[in-house]
Design a protein around this motif. Structure first.
Motif, mmCIF file in Angstrom:
data_model
loop_
_atom_site.group_PDB
_atom_site.id
_atom_site.type_symbol
_atom_site.label_atom_id
_atom_site.label_comp_id
_atom_site.label_asym_id
_atom_site.label_seq_id
_atom_site.Cartn_x
_atom_site.Cartn_y
_atom_site.Cartn_z
ATOM 1 N N GLY A 150 73.265 18.741 30.243
ATOM 2 C CA GLY A 150 72.083 19.583 30.440
ATOM 3 C C GLY A 150 71.435 19.981 29.123
ATOM 4 O O GLY A 150 70.272 20.342 29.085
ATOM 5 N N TRP A 151 72.192 19.930 28.031
ATOM 6 C CA TRP A 151 71.607 20.233 26.718
ATOM 7 C C TRP A 151 71.159 18.910 26.097
ATOM 8 O O TRP A 151 71.972 18.128 25.638
ATOM 9 N N ASN A 152 69.875 18.684 26.122
ATOM 10 C CA ASN A 152 69.328 17.456 25.554
ATOM 11 C C ASN A 152 68.625 17.773 24.252
ATOM 12 O O ASN A 152 67.996 18.815 24.131
ATOM 13 N N GLU A 153 68.731 16.863 23.318
ATOM 14 C CA GLU A 153 67.962 16.967 22.075
ATOM 15 C C GLU A 153 66.887 15.879 22.138
ATOM 16 O O GLU A 153 67.101 14.847 22.769
ATOM 17 N N SER A 154 65.774 16.102 21.455
ATOM 18 C CA SER A 154 64.785 15.021 21.367
ATOM 19 C C SER A 154 64.933 14.344 20.019
ATOM 20 O O SER A 154 65.180 15.009 19.014
ATOM 21 N N VAL A 155 64.781 13.038 20.039
ATOM 22 C CA VAL A 155 64.773 12.286 18.786
ATOM 23 C C VAL A 155 63.340 11.814 18.563
ATOM 24 O O VAL A 155 62.765 11.143 19.428
ATOM 25 N N HIS A 156 62.772 12.208 17.433
ATOM 26 C CA HIS A 156 61.373 11.847 17.124
ATOM 27 C C HIS A 156 61.390 10.687 16.148
ATOM 28 O O HIS A 156 61.927 10.816 15.041
ATOM 29 N N GLY B 162 57.983 6.094 13.535
ATOM 30 C CA GLY B 162 56.800 5.290 13.886
ATOM 31 C C GLY B 162 56.055 5.843 15.082
ATOM 32 O O GLY B 162 55.142 5.190 15.599
ATOM 33 N N GLY B 163 56.435 7.014 15.592
ATOM 34 C CA GLY B 163 55.799 7.593 16.783
ATOM 35 C C GLY B 163 56.701 7.472 17.991
ATOM 36 O O GLY B 163 57.519 6.555 18.074
ATOM 37 N N GLY B 164 56.549 8.408 18.920
ATOM 38 C CA GLY B 164 57.332 8.383 20.153
ATOM 39 C C GLY B 164 58.622 9.179 20.005
ATOM 40 O O GLY B 164 59.037 9.529 18.897
ATOM 41 N N GLN B 165 59.213 9.498 21.162
ATOM 42 C CA GLN B 165 60.486 10.208 21.124
ATOM 43 C C GLN B 165 61.387 9.783 22.276
ATOM 44 O O GLN B 165 60.917 9.271 23.284
ATOM 45 N N THR B 166 62.691 9.955 22.070
ATOM 46 C CA THR B 166 63.647 9.669 23.146
ATOM 47 C C THR B 166 64.626 10.827 23.223
ATOM 48 O O THR B 166 64.671 11.679 22.338
ATOM 49 N N VAL B 167 65.431 10.775 24.278
ATOM 50 C CA VAL B 167 66.364 11.873 24.523
ATOM 51 C C VAL B 167 67.718 11.508 23.947
ATOM 52 O O VAL B 167 68.162 10.366 24.044
ATOM 53 N N SER B 168 68.379 12.488 23.335
ATOM 54 C CA SER B 168 69.760 12.251 22.954
ATOM 55 C C SER B 168 70.613 13.337 23.599
ATOM 56 O O SER B 168 70.136 14.445 23.846
ATOM 57 N N THR B 169 71.853 12.997 23.892
ATOM 58 C CA THR B 169 72.737 13.912 24.616
ATOM 59 C C THR B 169 74.127 13.858 23.980
ATOM 60 O O THR B 169 74.364 13.100 23.053
ATOM 61 N N ARG B 170 75.008 14.657 24.476
ATOM 62 C CA ARG B 170 76.459 14.617 24.226
ATOM 63 C C ARG B 170 76.911 14.948 22.806
ATOM 64 O O ARG B 170 77.981 15.495 22.622
ATOM 65 N N TRP B 171 76.139 14.556 21.784
ATOM 66 C CA TRP B 171 76.672 14.611 20.419
ATOM 67 C C TRP B 171 75.548 14.659 19.400
ATOM 68 O O TRP B 171 74.549 13.959 19.538
ATOM 69 N N ARG B 172 75.701 15.490 18.367
ATOM 70 C CA ARG B 172 74.797 15.359 17.216
ATOM 71 C C ARG B 172 75.534 15.753 15.947
ATOM 72 O O ARG B 172 76.467 16.557 15.964
ATOM 73 N N GLU B 173 75.089 15.157 14.864
ATOM 74 C CA GLU B 173 75.712 15.406 13.566
ATOM 75 C C GLU B 173 74.676 15.993 12.623
ATOM 76 O O GLU B 173 73.498 15.636 12.707
#
Ligand code: GAL
Length: 677
Positions: free
Chosen positions: A543-549, A552-563
């Motif tokens: 349920g806790w999603n991060e956005s990756v920007h 070159g433009g655009g974004q996607t969702v990242s989940t589970r883990w970040r460093e």
């Protein structure tokens, strides 16, 4: 490219054997695997062997022109073996003895079971080792199935202490390596060390990792005893073992060094239901299986054997219809048994063997289909196996009658195992154990990460070799390490020496060999390559999603883990919402600091593949394409009609030899790429 089947003559009246053998031959089957569970019939009483029935079964199959894969029957020690020596049984983590009444009840560390295994292996190898029909031997059956690698018996405890002594020399070295000063865990002698179970809270992670390594070595040692006997009594035959899907409890690369052929058991629908796929994927692929599940394992097991056997692999058990053991067991769509068989050949299989000839109307697997139904009528799987046989023959004739063409079989034989993939994905069993021991987030499943990255590579149309960290890497243009948590100095040297593009996934190099944080912090030995250091990690609850920007433009969702990473040379190609780096590049090395979704991985891999001079393309959904030498195979896993023609170039044209440019759902096509004059 041959077809085979698993057959249990002991399940059927001897009056049926001859008809069965003839029916197999006329279906196009040429290999038959027998004997892996037949110990109670071979040796009904200790030391008294009944060979008559097996001699007759072997002879009947031989007379029909079939080749035999004989097995050692050690996966099912009979009741008298257990009663005479109850200590040979495995013990689970709760201390329960794993009793008689199903299979795989032995402990890999039991010295008395080693002796029993050597004795029965010698008996069958001596009896059939020189038989002209016997072309291969399978050791045991599916080592580790039903979670049986780890045992906590008294025998395992003694063997573990010896293993530690051999690896560390003195107990002080163990104490230092494991950091036992923490919580006063220090040991004064090897005799004080127990297996890492029944502790109040988590056992020491280095202790757990060593137990995994020890248990893996026990499987390898058990197998080696059989291999040596088989080579002695049956020289010149292939020695094989049948590995499983999504199974990592022992190091398959290590074990395969003792084999001639790595084989595996492919159950695409069962694996789709029982592993980490999402509910949507389980429904979507319920009747076709996820397209990349078979392919992932084909490419993995092709990378097992080395030396003269490099690249040799088979499917030993192919799902023929619904199975019995997954949580839900749907029936495959018509055409899927044929498609899975061709898919294995497209990845270089020498043999695809179905499990099993006929559905058994009794006992544990009575709900598992075969090529025939229990009443001896041919089931759908049998119809499709016969179709594949006809198609193989058609292609054989077509290519031999064509003056310019060479036979498919000949072209594959000329390049066994390897067809020149330019992308390597490195899979490392100890790294997977490290992530299982310390997931840090409940859903950080490193095996899933490896699979998802593989799947993204395949949806870009790239052919992939899955290789061990010991493999020679110089011919690859793109090397991907999705979950190489183990800091691996020799691999790092290879990566430094190569000129390939290298993609590192999250947690790369975050543990030294002894399961501790490397001196230089993560990614440890790979820091110089990646041009960065990981300073802190967070696991993200569902349920806790991060956005990756993306830069070159655009974004996607990242989940589970970040460093949280600090760059010392790397350039930032994508950021999280807070501006911290999510994806970086330093010269040839690309680093991903999070758990990306499929589109995110496609974006990362596409950039690295382009930099590597490859030609990634986004394939139509659920269409998979493989190139194997001059052959291009196209598979439609979707429920819609898809058009696909391989790309031609100034040097190559294509001609369709099976199927057409238009692929119906669950259909496939084979193309031949022909050099232009
Ligand atoms: C395999 C096993 C076979 C049979 C089959 C059923 O895992 O090797 O003996 O149980 O599954 O699908």
């Amino acid at each position: 490219m041959k077809l085979g089947v698993c057959y249990y003559p002991e399940h059927w009246s001897p009056d049926w054997w001859k008809d069965d053998a003839q029916a197999m031959a006329s279906m196009g089957i040429s290999y038959v695997r027998i004997g892996e569970f037949a110990w109670s019939r071979i040796e009904p009483t200790p030391g008294i062997f009944d060979w008559a029935w097996l001699d007759r079964a072997v002879e009947t199959l031989h007379q029909a022109g079939l080749k035999l894969v004989m097995c050692t029957p050690t996966a099912t020690p009979p009741k008298w073996v257990v009663d005479a020596d109850p200590e040979m049984l495995a013990v689970d983590a709760q201390g329960h003895v794993r009793g008689f009444g199903s299979r795989r009840h032995y402990c890999f560390s039991s010295p008395s079971y080693h002796a029993q295994s050597a004795r029965i292996t010698t008996a069958v190898a001596w009896r059939y080792g020189q038989h002209p029909a016997v072309v291969a031997w399978q050791t045991d059956n599916e080592y580790g199935c039903h979670s049986t690698v780890l045992s906590y018996s008294k025998a395992a405890r003694s063997a573990f202490r010896l293993w530690l002594q051999e690896h560390y020399g003195t107990v002080d070295v163990v104490n230092a390596a494991w950091g036992t000063v923490f919580w006063s865990q220090e040991y004064r002698s090897f005799e004080e060390i127990d297996p890492p179970v029944s502790t109040v809270t988590e056992a020491n992670p280095a202790h757990q990792l060593d137990y995994r390594r020890f248990a893996s070595d026990e499987v390898i040692a058990f197998n080696r005893i059989q291999v040596e006997i088989l080579r002695r009594f049956s020289p010149g035959r292939d020695v094989v073992h049948n590995f499983m899907g999504f199974f990592t409890e022992f190091d398959h690369h290590d074990l395969s060094q003792d084999l001639d052929v790595a084989t595996w058991d492919s159950y695409p629908l069962g694996f789709t239901q029982d592993f980490f796929l999402t509910t949507d994927e389980k429904v979507r692929y319920a009747r076709t299986g996820h397209p990349d599940i078979p392919a992932f394992h084909h490419d993995l097991y092709r990378g097992m054997c080395q030396g003269a056997n490099r690249g040799r692999w088979w499917v030993m058990e192919q799902q023929p219809g619904p199975v019995n053991w997954a949580q839900w067991n749907p029936a495959p769509l018509d055409g899927m048994v044929r498609l899975w068989t061709w898919q294995a050949f497209a990845h270089g299989a020498e043999v695809v063997s179905y499990f099993r000839w006929r559905q058994a109307p009794f006992a544990q697997e009575q709900m598992h289909t075969g090529l025939q139904r229990p009443d001896r009528s041919v089931d759908r799987g049998g119809v499709e196996a016969a179709q594949v046989h006809d198609e193989l023959q058609f292609l054989q004739e077509l290519t031999t009658s064509d003056p310019s063409g060479s036979a498919i079989a000949a072209s594959v034989a000329a390049q066994p195992g390897w067809a020149g993939a330019k992308t390597a994905l490195v899979m490392d069993y100890p790294s997977l154990w490290m992530a299982q021991i310390q997931p840090q987030g409940a859903d950080f499943n490193a095996l899933e990460l490896v699979f998802r990255v593989y799947s993204a590579l395949r949806s870009l149309g790239l052919d992939v070799d899955i290789v061990s960290s010991q493999a020679d890497l110089p011919n690859y243009r793109l090397i991907v390490l999705p979950a190489h948590m183990r800091q691996d100095e020799s691999l790092c040297d290879q990566l430094q020496a190569s000129d390939a593009q290298v993609v590192l996934g999250p947690r790369s190099g975050s543990k030294a060999e002894a399961m501790c944080i490397p001196d230089k912090l993560a990614p440890g030995a790979y820091s110089a390559l990646a041009g960065l250091t990981v300073q802190r990690v967070s696991s993200l609850p569902p349920g806790w999603n991060e956005s990756v920007h993306w830069g070159g433009g655009g974004q996607t969702v990242s989940t589970r883990w970040r460093e949280d990473i600090v760059c010392s040379g790397a350039s930032v190609l994508a950021t999280f919402d807070d501006g911290m780096p999510a994806f970086t590049r330093h010269n040839r090395t690309w680093y991903v600091a999070t758990w990306l979704d499929r589109s995110g991985w496609e974006r990362v891999l596409k950039s690295a593949a382009l930099a590597a001079g490859l030609a990634p393309q986004i394939m139509p959904e659920d269409l998979r394409v493989n190139r194997w030498g001059q052959w291009v195979f196209v598979f439609n896993f979707s429920n819609t009609v898809v058009m696909y023609k391989p790309e031609e170039s100034t040097t190559e044209s294509s001609r369709c030899v099976l199927g057409s440019v238009q692929l119906a759902p669950q259909d496939m096509a084979v193309w031949q790429m022909v050099s232009r004059p």
